[in-house]
Write a protein that holds these residues in place. Sequence first.
Motif, PDB file in Angstrom:
ATOM      1  N   SER A 175      -9.847 -69.298   8.277  1.00  0.00           N
ATOM      2  CA  SER A 175     -10.790 -69.918   9.045  1.00  0.00           C
ATOM      3  C   SER A 175     -11.598 -68.861   9.494  1.00  0.00           C
ATOM      4  N   PRO A 176     -13.105 -69.125   9.869  1.00  0.00           N
ATOM      5  CA  PRO A 176     -13.890 -68.337  10.540  1.00  0.00           C
ATOM      6  C   PRO A 176     -13.286 -67.650  11.706  1.00  0.00           C
ATOM      7  N   SER A 177     -13.671 -66.467  11.946  1.00  0.00           N
ATOM      8  CA  SER A 177     -13.303 -65.830  13.269  1.00  0.00           C
ATOM      9  C   SER A 177     -13.770 -66.476  14.568  1.00  0.00           C
ATOM     10  N   GLN A 178     -13.027 -66.908  15.557  1.00  0.00           N
ATOM     11  CA  GLN A 178     -13.583 -67.347  16.835  1.00  0.00           C
ATOM     12  C   GLN A 178     -14.355 -66.230  17.543  1.00  0.00           C
ATOM     13  N   CYS A 179     -14.312 -64.957  17.182  1.00  0.00           N
ATOM     14  CA  CYS A 179     -14.742 -63.799  18.056  1.00  0.00           C
ATOM     15  C   CYS A 179     -16.039 -63.692  17.586  1.00  0.00           C
ATOM     16  N   LEU A 180     -17.076 -63.026  18.376  1.00  0.00           N
ATOM     17  CA  LEU A 180     -18.506 -63.118  18.213  1.00  0.00           C
ATOM     18  C   LEU A 180     -18.735 -61.650  17.776  1.00  0.00           C
ATOM     19  N   ILE A 181     -17.963 -60.710  18.007  1.00  0.00           N
ATOM     20  CA  ILE A 181     -17.965 -59.198  17.573  1.00  0.00           C
ATOM     21  C   ILE A 181     -16.745 -58.991  16.910  1.00  0.00           C
ATOM     22  N   PRO A 182     -16.800 -58.050  15.865  1.00  0.00           N
ATOM     23  CA  PRO A 182     -15.773 -57.631  14.819  1.00  0.00           C
ATOM     24  C   PRO A 182     -14.527 -56.814  15.736  1.00  0.00           C
ATOM     25  N   TYR A 183     -13.357 -56.863  15.331  1.00  0.00           N
ATOM     26  CA  TYR A 183     -12.429 -56.263  15.896  1.00  0.00           C
ATOM     27  C   TYR A 183     -12.468 -54.838  15.265  1.00  0.00           C
ATOM     28  N   VAL A 184     -12.060 -53.791  16.198  1.00  0.00           N
ATOM     29  CA  VAL A 184     -12.092 -52.184  15.807  1.00  0.00           C
ATOM     30  C   VAL A 184     -11.087 -52.112  14.589  1.00  0.00           C
ATOM     31  N   ASP A 185     -11.259 -51.471  13.748  1.00  0.00           N
ATOM     32  CA  ASP A 185     -10.489 -51.216  12.431  1.00  0.00           C
ATOM     33  C   ASP A 185      -9.388 -49.748  13.211  1.00  0.00           C
ATOM     34  N   PRO A 186      -8.312 -50.129  13.356  1.00  0.00           N
ATOM     35  CA  PRO A 186      -7.555 -48.671  13.585  1.00  0.00           C
ATOM     36  C   PRO A 186      -7.659 -47.544  12.631  1.00  0.00           C
ATOM     37  N   ALA A 187      -8.007 -47.896  11.512  1.00  0.00           N
ATOM     38  CA  ALA A 187      -8.077 -46.864  10.453  1.00  0.00           C
ATOM     39  C   ALA A 187      -9.225 -46.096  10.713  1.00  0.00           C
ATOM     40  N   ALA A 223      -4.594 -66.584  34.250  1.00  0.00           N
ATOM     41  CA  ALA A 223      -5.018 -67.397  32.734  1.00  0.00           C
ATOM     42  C   ALA A 223      -5.350 -68.797  32.850  1.00  0.00           C
ATOM     43  N   SER A 224      -4.411 -69.411  33.544  1.00  0.00           N
ATOM     44  CA  SER A 224      -4.504 -70.856  33.900  1.00  0.00           C
ATOM     45  C   SER A 224      -5.790 -71.068  34.712  1.00  0.00           C
ATOM     46  N   THR A 225      -5.996 -70.481  35.902  1.00  0.00           N
ATOM     47  CA  THR A 225      -7.438 -70.819  36.659  1.00  0.00           C
ATOM     48  C   THR A 225      -8.675 -70.672  35.769  1.00  0.00           C
ATOM     49  N   LEU A 226      -8.673 -69.490  35.319  1.00  0.00           N
ATOM     50  CA  LEU A 226      -9.732 -69.241  34.420  1.00  0.00           C
ATOM     51  C   LEU A 226      -9.880 -69.581  32.864  1.00  0.00           C
ATOM     52  N   LYS A 227      -8.819 -70.539  32.795  1.00  0.00           N
ATOM     53  CA  LYS A 227      -8.721 -71.383  31.481  1.00  0.00           C
ATOM     54  C   LYS A 227      -8.808 -70.394  30.304  1.00  0.00           C
ATOM     55  N   VAL A 271      -8.037 -60.163  35.145  1.00  0.00           N
ATOM     56  CA  VAL A 271      -9.352 -60.886  35.265  1.00  0.00           C
ATOM     57  C   VAL A 271     -10.312 -60.340  34.115  1.00  0.00           C
ATOM     58  N   LEU A 272     -10.404 -58.995  34.023  1.00  0.00           N
ATOM     59  CA  LEU A 272     -11.287 -58.279  33.250  1.00  0.00           C
ATOM     60  C   LEU A 272     -10.917 -58.950  31.807  1.00  0.00           C
ATOM     61  N   ILE A 273      -9.903 -58.876  31.455  1.00  0.00           N
ATOM     62  CA  ILE A 273      -9.277 -59.185  30.009  1.00  0.00           C
ATOM     63  C   ILE A 273      -9.711 -60.676  29.868  1.00  0.00           C
ATOM     64  N   ALA A 274      -9.637 -61.583  30.816  1.00  0.00           N
ATOM     65  CA  ALA A 274     -10.160 -62.998  30.600  1.00  0.00           C
ATOM     66  C   ALA A 274     -11.547 -63.126  30.365  1.00  0.00           C
ATOM     67  N   ARG A 275     -11.864 -62.407  31.278  1.00  0.00           N
ATOM     68  CA  ARG A 275     -13.623 -62.314  31.260  1.00  0.00           C
ATOM     69  C   ARG A 275     -14.136 -61.874  29.677  1.00  0.00           C
ATOM     70  N   VAL A 311     -12.417 -62.027  26.742  1.00  0.00           N
ATOM     71  CA  VAL A 311     -11.891 -63.092  25.782  1.00  0.00           C
ATOM     72  C   VAL A 311     -12.997 -64.244  25.918  1.00  0.00           C
ATOM     73  N   LYS A 312     -13.245 -64.496  27.192  1.00  0.00           N
ATOM     74  CA  LYS A 312     -14.044 -65.772  27.338  1.00  0.00           C
ATOM     75  C   LYS A 312     -15.544 -65.494  26.859  1.00  0.00           C
ATOM     76  N   SER A 313     -15.988 -64.304  27.055  1.00  0.00           N
ATOM     77  CA  SER A 313     -17.424 -64.059  26.779  1.00  0.00           C
ATOM     78  C   SER A 313     -17.425 -63.991  25.201  1.00  0.00           C
ATOM     79  N   VAL A 314     -16.621 -62.938  24.734  1.00  0.00           N
ATOM     80  CA  VAL A 314     -16.748 -62.654  23.098  1.00  0.00           C
ATOM     81  C   VAL A 314     -15.949 -63.686  22.236  1.00  0.00           C
TER      82      VAL A 314
END
Length: 196
Positions: free
Chosen positions: A2-14, A75-79, A167-171, A173-176
């Motif tokens: 399925s297509p990625s739900q992320c609006l930006i690509p993940y960094v490739d560790p390599a 996580a619950s409050t910020l859905k 909260v930074l992590i939740a934001r 995730v919810k942004s991108v």
Amino acid sequence: MSPSQCLIPYVDPATASPDVAAALNRMPMKRHIFLLLSHAPGLFPPIMSTYGAFFQSKTRTIPLLDWQLIVLRIASTLKCAYEWDVNAPVARVHGMSAEVMEQVAVCQGISPGDGQTVFNERQRRILKLVDEQLQTYANEPATVKSLLEYLSYAELVEAIYVIGLYVLIARLVKSVGIDLDGEIPGLDNMIRAGVN
């Protein structure tokens, strides 16, 4: 696939910078969130150092289940389902009851001394701190004074660090957006070995 739900690509560790690759390789579990956070290569290693410190009782003052109570409430409050999915196994493996987790997920207002029986008084006061922070970015002086009957100064400050970081992590995730990590074979054993 399925297509990625992320609006930006993940960094490739390599192909990441050596500092970013080293920080990614230090993490006990491979998670998409780390591949998002590493888009800020100058900030990623120090953020991961702080994040990693929460995993170890030698560097974390706040008890593990208090840390997870805070994270799951955020996580619950910020859905932020991803943040819940990543942290619920940590809480479960280390002894948080299903009943407590269910009540954290409900996100009802919690008041110290409210007679509610699932949470102990320490947990109620921690949840009140979190709820106020998420609503107003501050706390009533009475909330802090009340909580200091149960937490040391170091634990209180760490609780606020936890709120800020998760909260930074939740934001982010919810942004991108983000894709679920999928099953991690042996996850419970990895949690037992890597989080104490």
